[in-house]
Design a protein around this motif. Structure first.
Motif, mmCIF file in Angstrom:
data_model
loop_
_atom_site.group_PDB
_atom_site.id
_atom_site.type_symbol
_atom_site.label_atom_id
_atom_site.label_comp_id
_atom_site.label_asym_id
_atom_site.label_seq_id
_atom_site.Cartn_x
_atom_site.Cartn_y
_atom_site.Cartn_z
ATOM 1 N N UNK A 62 53.473 35.024 60.565
ATOM 2 C CA UNK A 62 54.276 34.567 61.693
ATOM 3 C C UNK A 62 53.620 34.874 63.037
ATOM 4 N N UNK A 63 52.565 35.679 63.013
ATOM 5 C CA UNK A 63 51.827 36.030 64.218
ATOM 6 C C UNK A 63 50.345 36.113 63.851
ATOM 7 N N UNK A 64 49.668 34.961 63.755
ATOM 8 C CA UNK A 64 48.292 34.926 63.261
ATOM 9 C C UNK A 64 47.288 35.742 64.066
ATOM 10 N N UNK A 65 47.641 36.183 65.237
ATOM 11 C CA UNK A 65 46.740 37.007 66.029
ATOM 12 C C UNK A 65 46.836 38.484 65.699
ATOM 13 N N UNK A 66 47.767 38.844 64.826
ATOM 14 C CA UNK A 66 48.009 40.267 64.520
ATOM 15 C C UNK A 66 47.515 40.597 63.116
ATOM 16 N N UNK A 67 46.564 41.507 63.009
ATOM 17 C CA UNK A 67 46.052 41.940 61.710
ATOM 18 C C UNK A 67 46.981 43.032 61.165
ATOM 19 N N UNK A 68 47.470 42.808 59.946
ATOM 20 C CA UNK A 68 48.418 43.740 59.332
ATOM 21 C C UNK A 68 47.808 44.521 58.174
ATOM 22 N N UNK A 69 46.604 44.170 57.792
ATOM 23 C CA UNK A 69 45.922 44.867 56.703
ATOM 24 C C UNK A 69 44.502 44.362 56.584
ATOM 25 N N UNK A 70 43.729 45.027 55.748
ATOM 26 C CA UNK A 70 42.370 44.588 55.469
ATOM 27 C C UNK A 70 42.128 44.641 53.967
ATOM 28 N N UNK A 71 41.271 43.742 53.509
ATOM 29 C CA UNK A 71 40.835 43.744 52.114
ATOM 30 C C UNK A 71 39.316 43.808 52.135
ATOM 31 N N UNK A 72 38.775 44.710 51.349
ATOM 32 C CA UNK A 72 37.327 44.823 51.234
ATOM 33 C C UNK A 72 36.889 44.246 49.895
ATOM 34 N N UNK A 73 35.589 43.995 49.793
ATOM 35 C CA UNK A 73 35.047 43.535 48.520
ATOM 36 C C UNK A 73 35.327 44.562 47.430
ATOM 37 N N UNK A 74 35.286 45.820 47.778
ATOM 38 C CA UNK A 74 35.586 46.903 46.824
ATOM 39 C C UNK A 74 37.046 46.853 46.386
ATOM 40 N N UNK A 75 37.961 46.573 47.319
ATOM 41 C CA UNK A 75 39.381 46.428 46.958
ATOM 42 C C UNK A 75 39.565 45.333 45.927
ATOM 43 N N UNK A 76 38.876 44.219 46.126
ATOM 44 C CA UNK A 76 39.015 43.106 45.182
ATOM 45 C C UNK A 76 38.550 43.499 43.787
ATOM 46 N N UNK A 77 37.469 44.250 43.716
ATOM 47 C CA UNK A 77 36.965 44.672 42.411
ATOM 48 C C UNK A 77 37.899 45.699 41.777
ATOM 49 N N UNK A 78 38.253 46.738 42.502
ATOM 50 C CA UNK A 78 39.031 47.831 41.923
ATOM 51 C C UNK A 78 40.497 47.498 41.683
ATOM 52 N N UNK A 79 41.099 46.730 42.591
ATOM 53 C CA UNK A 79 42.535 46.491 42.496
ATOM 54 C C UNK A 79 42.896 45.152 41.878
ATOM 55 N N UNK A 80 41.952 44.225 41.868
ATOM 56 C CA UNK A 80 42.257 42.898 41.329
ATOM 57 C C UNK A 80 41.505 42.666 40.022
ATOM 58 N N UNK A 81 40.190 42.654 40.085
ATOM 59 C CA UNK A 81 39.401 42.339 38.893
ATOM 60 C C UNK A 81 39.544 43.384 37.795
ATOM 61 N N UNK A 82 39.587 44.655 38.165
ATOM 62 C CA UNK A 82 39.711 45.719 37.170
ATOM 63 C C UNK A 82 41.167 46.005 36.801
ATOM 64 N N UNK A 83 42.091 45.322 37.451
ATOM 65 C CA UNK A 83 43.508 45.552 37.187
ATOM 66 C C UNK A 83 43.985 44.875 35.914
ATOM 67 N N UNK A 84 45.205 45.119 35.584
ATOM 68 C CA UNK A 84 45.800 44.586 34.358
ATOM 69 C C UNK A 84 46.362 43.185 34.531
ATOM 70 N N UNK A 85 46.672 42.809 35.753
ATOM 71 C CA UNK A 85 47.303 41.511 36.000
ATOM 72 C C UNK A 85 46.265 40.405 36.125
ATOM 73 N N UNK A 86 46.639 39.174 35.780
ATOM 74 C CA UNK A 86 45.704 38.066 35.973
ATOM 75 C C UNK A 86 45.427 37.843 37.462
ATOM 76 N N UNK A 87 44.214 37.416 37.748
ATOM 77 C CA UNK A 87 43.800 37.197 39.139
ATOM 78 C C UNK A 87 44.614 36.072 39.770
ATOM 79 N N UNK A 88 44.752 34.969 39.048
ATOM 80 C CA UNK A 88 45.502 33.830 39.594
ATOM 81 C C UNK A 88 46.932 34.243 39.890
ATOM 82 N N UNK A 89 47.378 33.853 41.052
ATOM 83 C CA UNK A 89 48.742 34.175 41.462
ATOM 84 C C UNK A 89 48.849 35.410 42.332
ATOM 85 N N UNK A 90 47.799 36.208 42.413
ATOM 86 C CA UNK A 90 47.863 37.397 43.256
ATOM 87 C C UNK A 90 47.543 37.018 44.706
#
Length: 159
Positions: free
Chosen positions: A41-69
C-alpha cells in the motif's frame, strides 16, 4: 569516506506480496544478493529484506513447496541500517554487531532508504586503499634505489 559514496544507490525491491520466485528472479536480473520488500500500500516503504541466503535456508531447504510461498514468508523484518553519512568503520561495526553482510542505507531524515551497502562494497574500498598504500611504498622504494615492483591492480567488486 562516507557510505553514500560506496553503496548501491537504488535498492532493488518487490512488493512483500510477490512470490519467492519473483523475488529470486529480480535478484538474478539485477545481480544482487538482497532485495527489499515494499509495503503493497506504500511502495516507497521497505518493510523487510530477503537475501539469497534466506531463500536457500528458509524456502529451498524448508518443508513446504516453493510454489505458493510469498517473499514476506522468507524475509527478515528486523532491518539493520546505517546513515548515508556514516563512515566505513561505523558500517563495519554495525554489520558485526548484528551479524549481517548487508545494510540498508538511510538518508538524512533517518527513514527513507537511499541505498544498500554490502560487505563486497566495503571490501572493494578497503582493497583499493591497500593497493594504493602498496603503490606508495613501492614508489618510495624505487626512489631510494630499491628494485621496482609492479603495483597490484585496483579491484572493484561486482554488484
Amino acid at each position: 569516506m562516507k557510505i553514500a559514496d560506496i553503496c548501491r544507490r537504488t535498492p532493488v525491491t518487490v512488493p512483500a506480496t510477490a512470490s519467492v520466485r519473483e523475488a529470486a528472479r529480480a535478484m538474478q536480473a539485477e545481480h544482487v544478493g538482497v532485495i527489499g520488500l515494499t509495503d503493497p500500500f506504500d511502495p516507497g516503504r521497505i518493510v523487510g529484506v530477503v537475501t539469497d541466503r534466506d531463500l536457500v535456508l528458509h524456502v529451498l531447504a524448508g518443508e513446504r513447496p516453493v510454489d505458493g510461498q510469498v517473499a514476506a514468508q522468507a524475509c527478515s523484518s528486523r532491518l539493520h541500517g546505517v546513515s548515508a553519512q556514516a563512515s566505513v568503520h561505523e558500517a563495519v561495526q554495525t554489520m558485526r554487531e548484528h551479524g549481517v553482510r548487508r545494510l540498508l542505507v538511510v538518508g538524512d531524515d533517518g527513514q527513507a532508504v537511499v541505498g544498500v551497502l554490502s560487505m563486497d562494497d566495503v571490501l572493494s574500498v578497503l582493497a583499493n586503499e591497500l593497493a594504493a598504500l602498496a603503490g606508495s611504498l613501492q614508489s618510495g622504494m624505487a626512489r631510494e634505489g630499491g628494485a621496482p615492483v609492479q603495483p597490484a591492480p585496483l579491484v572493484r567488486a561486482a554488484r
